[in-house]
Scaffold this motif. Structure first.
Motif, PDB file in Angstrom:
ATOM      1  N   UNK A  60      -1.397   5.843  15.432  1.00  0.00           N
ATOM      2  CA  UNK A  60       0.008   5.983  15.054  1.00  0.00           C
ATOM      3  C   UNK A  60       0.460   4.741  14.293  1.00  0.00           C
ATOM      4  N   UNK A  61       0.943   4.924  13.077  1.00  0.00           N
ATOM      5  CA  UNK A  61       1.498   3.812  12.309  1.00  0.00           C
ATOM      6  C   UNK A  61       0.481   2.983  11.544  1.00  0.00           C
ATOM      7  N   UNK A  62      -0.807   3.221  11.791  1.00  0.00           N
ATOM      8  CA  UNK A  62      -1.834   2.327  11.230  1.00  0.00           C
ATOM      9  C   UNK A  62      -1.935   2.443   9.716  1.00  0.00           C
ATOM     10  N   UNK A  63      -1.831   3.663   9.185  1.00  0.00           N
ATOM     11  CA  UNK A  63      -1.980   3.828   7.737  1.00  0.00           C
ATOM     12  C   UNK A  63      -0.678   3.431   7.040  1.00  0.00           C
ATOM     13  N   UNK A  64       0.456   3.778   7.651  1.00  0.00           N
ATOM     14  CA  UNK A  64       1.743   3.369   7.076  1.00  0.00           C
ATOM     15  C   UNK A  64       1.846   1.850   6.990  1.00  0.00           C
ATOM     16  N   UNK A  65       1.248   1.158   7.956  1.00  0.00           N
ATOM     17  CA  UNK A  65       1.304  -0.316   7.950  1.00  0.00           C
ATOM     18  C   UNK A  65       0.597  -0.896   6.730  1.00  0.00           C
ATOM     19  N   UNK A  90       8.338   1.473  15.219  1.00  0.00           N
ATOM     20  CA  UNK A  90       7.853   0.460  16.184  1.00  0.00           C
ATOM     21  C   UNK A  90       6.327   0.397  16.119  1.00  0.00           C
ATOM     22  N   UNK A  91       5.698   1.575  16.082  1.00  0.00           N
ATOM     23  CA  UNK A  91       4.231   1.617  15.997  1.00  0.00           C
ATOM     24  C   UNK A  91       3.754   0.958  14.702  1.00  0.00           C
ATOM     25  N   UNK A  92       4.498   1.164  13.609  1.00  0.00           N
ATOM     26  CA  UNK A  92       4.138   0.549  12.328  1.00  0.00           C
ATOM     27  C   UNK A  92       4.274  -0.972  12.416  1.00  0.00           C
ATOM     28  N   UNK A  93       5.356  -1.459  13.051  1.00  0.00           N
ATOM     29  CA  UNK A  93       5.547  -2.914  13.205  1.00  0.00           C
ATOM     30  C   UNK A  93       4.407  -3.535  14.004  1.00  0.00           C
ATOM     31  N   UNK A  94       3.954  -2.821  15.033  1.00  0.00           N
ATOM     32  CA  UNK A  94       2.851  -3.328  15.855  1.00  0.00           C
ATOM     33  C   UNK A  94       1.559  -3.346  15.034  1.00  0.00           C
ATOM     34  N   UNK A  95       1.322  -2.274  14.281  1.00  0.00           N
ATOM     35  CA  UNK A  95       0.100  -2.212  13.468  1.00  0.00           C
ATOM     36  C   UNK A  95       0.137  -3.227  12.318  1.00  0.00           C
ATOM     37  N   UNK A  96       1.353  -3.585  11.885  1.00  0.00           N
ATOM     38  CA  UNK A  96       1.490  -4.589  10.818  1.00  0.00           C
ATOM     39  C   UNK A  96       1.507  -6.004  11.396  1.00  0.00           C
ATOM     40  N   UNK A  97       1.338  -6.131  12.712  1.00  0.00           N
ATOM     41  CA  UNK A  97       1.299  -7.422  13.419  1.00  0.00           C
ATOM     42  C   UNK A  97       2.617  -8.181  13.329  1.00  0.00           C
ATOM     43  N   UNK A  98       3.725  -7.467  13.100  1.00  0.00           N
ATOM     44  CA  UNK A  98       5.028  -8.145  13.159  1.00  0.00           C
ATOM     45  C   UNK A  98       5.505  -8.225  14.604  1.00  0.00           C
TER      46      UNK A  98
ATOM     47  N   UNK B  64     -10.298  -5.025  11.583  1.00  0.00           N
ATOM     48  CA  UNK B  64      -8.917  -5.220  11.140  1.00  0.00           C
ATOM     49  C   UNK B  64      -8.140  -3.915  10.970  1.00  0.00           C
ATOM     50  N   UNK B  65      -8.822  -2.852  10.542  1.00  0.00           N
ATOM     51  CA  UNK B  65      -8.109  -1.626  10.198  1.00  0.00           C
ATOM     52  C   UNK B  65      -8.604  -0.407  10.981  1.00  0.00           C
ATOM     53  N   UNK B  66      -9.924  -0.237  11.038  1.00  0.00           N
ATOM     54  CA  UNK B  66     -10.450   0.990  11.654  1.00  0.00           C
ATOM     55  C   UNK B  66     -10.277   0.992  13.168  1.00  0.00           C
ATOM     56  N   UNK B  67     -10.082  -0.191  13.757  1.00  0.00           N
ATOM     57  CA  UNK B  67      -9.807  -0.258  15.191  1.00  0.00           C
ATOM     58  C   UNK B  67      -8.609  -1.165  15.423  1.00  0.00           C
TER      59      UNK B  67
END
Lengths: 234, 85
Positions: A60-65, A90-98, B64-67
């Motif tokens: 969730x949010x990983x590709x949008x990040x 929120x999931x995007x912020x977490x995946x973007x490391x913010x 970094x990305x895939x996991x």
């Protein structure tokens, strides 16, 4: 002068229009931003809305990040611009490391949709300073992957430094550690939470309250807080 | 066409409801010797040629990305002759 608050639309965003409407109801101008652009159009703050960007593929949010506009948002956030991530945001912020930690499938394994009571744990952020610490508010919650987790060291830091912005009260709907519903960064400009303040901004369409059905507008305070902070900074 | 395979598994301490559902189905079929099931991900990254540089890049992308290190572990990153299917 009117504050201008951007709302980013990603492929699969669901609540971008609702977030824009909430911003207008709170008294600011809503600016539609596009995930594929590198242009924040000079906005004063940004909302990453709820939804299922990229169908929750990968995580969730990983590709949008990874979206082009996230380069500008991460840079602006690090420079102090207020950013609010709601649910998928929120999931995007977490995946973007913010924001730290991760969000996993709800403990019960099922999608949960309910009017959720939250306790405001940090009323000093750009998005929450209109509340008092300890305020109980009700906003709708609707997610399948809202279980907040982090390692013990991160959790200790979040608690020790007052970075838990909101906590679930009465019911922990998704198994989040320490009942954490939302976080802020150290600077207080980046806030993320799983529940949806934009769905509690207009009488007749919000959560039920003791006084009347669907009358809850606790979510307005998020947007009014950031408007006030933005205009004060000019 | 050579591929680089990246295998990612959810951390052992996390709930894996999909794996649990499969394990329950196996037990109901009478295949109870499989006492638990955990479901992870396999990525096949197609490349023209496997080099140390491209392997190192795949390892970096895997982490970094895939996991997401908060919830998953990269189990293995390796070169294979061809895609599985």
């Amino acid at each position: 002068m009117t504050a201008r608050i951007g709302v980013v639309t990603f492929p699969g965003s669901l609540d971008d229009r609702d977030a824009q409407r909430a911003i207008r109801l709170a008294g600011a101008e809503a600016v539609a931003l596009w995930h594929g652009d590198h242009d924040l159009q000079g906005v004063d703050a940004v909302v990453l809305p709820g939804g299922f960007s990229y169908g929750d593929y990968l995580r969730c949010g990983a590709i949008a990040a990874q979206a082009p506009i996230m380069h500008e948002i991460v840079a602006a956030a690090n420079a102090g611009m207020p950013v609010l991530g709601i649910c998928n945001g929120f999931q995007i912020l977490v995946e973007a490391h913010l924001l730290p930690g991760g969000l996993i499938r709800n403990e019960a394994g099922a999608f949960v949709c309910r009017d959720q009571t939250l306790r405001v744990e940090n009323a000093t952020t750009a998005w929450t300073h209109g509340f008092e610490q300890g305020d109980l508010i009700t906003v709708p919650l609707k997610n399948g992957e809202g279980g907040f987790i982090a390692d013990a060291e991160t959790l200790k830091r979040l608690e020790g430094e007052g970075l838990v912005a909101f906590r679930y009260v009465d019911v922990n709907p998704n198994g989040s550690l320490d009942d954490i519903a939302g976080l802020t960064n150290e600077r207080g400009n980046v806030v993320g939470l799983m529940p949806h303040p934009e769905h509690a901004t207009e009488p007749g369409f919000g959560p039920d309250t003791p006084s009347a059905m669907r009358s809850g507008v606790d979510g307005l305070t998020f947007f009014r807080s950031v408007i006030e902070r933005t205009l004060a900074a000019v | 066409m050579p591929v680089i395979v990246v295998e990612v598994m959810p951390k052992a301490e996390l709930l894996d409801p999909a794996g649990k559902a499969v394990a329950t189905a196996l037990a109901k079929r009478g295949d109870g010797e499989f006492t638990a099931v955990r479901i992870g991900k396999r990525f096949e990254l197609h490349v023209d040629e496997v080099t140390d540089a491209v392997l190192a890049k795949a390892q970096h992308l895997a982490e970094e990305l895939l996991s997401n290190a908060v919830i998953e572990n990269v189990v293995r990153v390796y070169a294979a002759e061809d895609a599985v299917a």
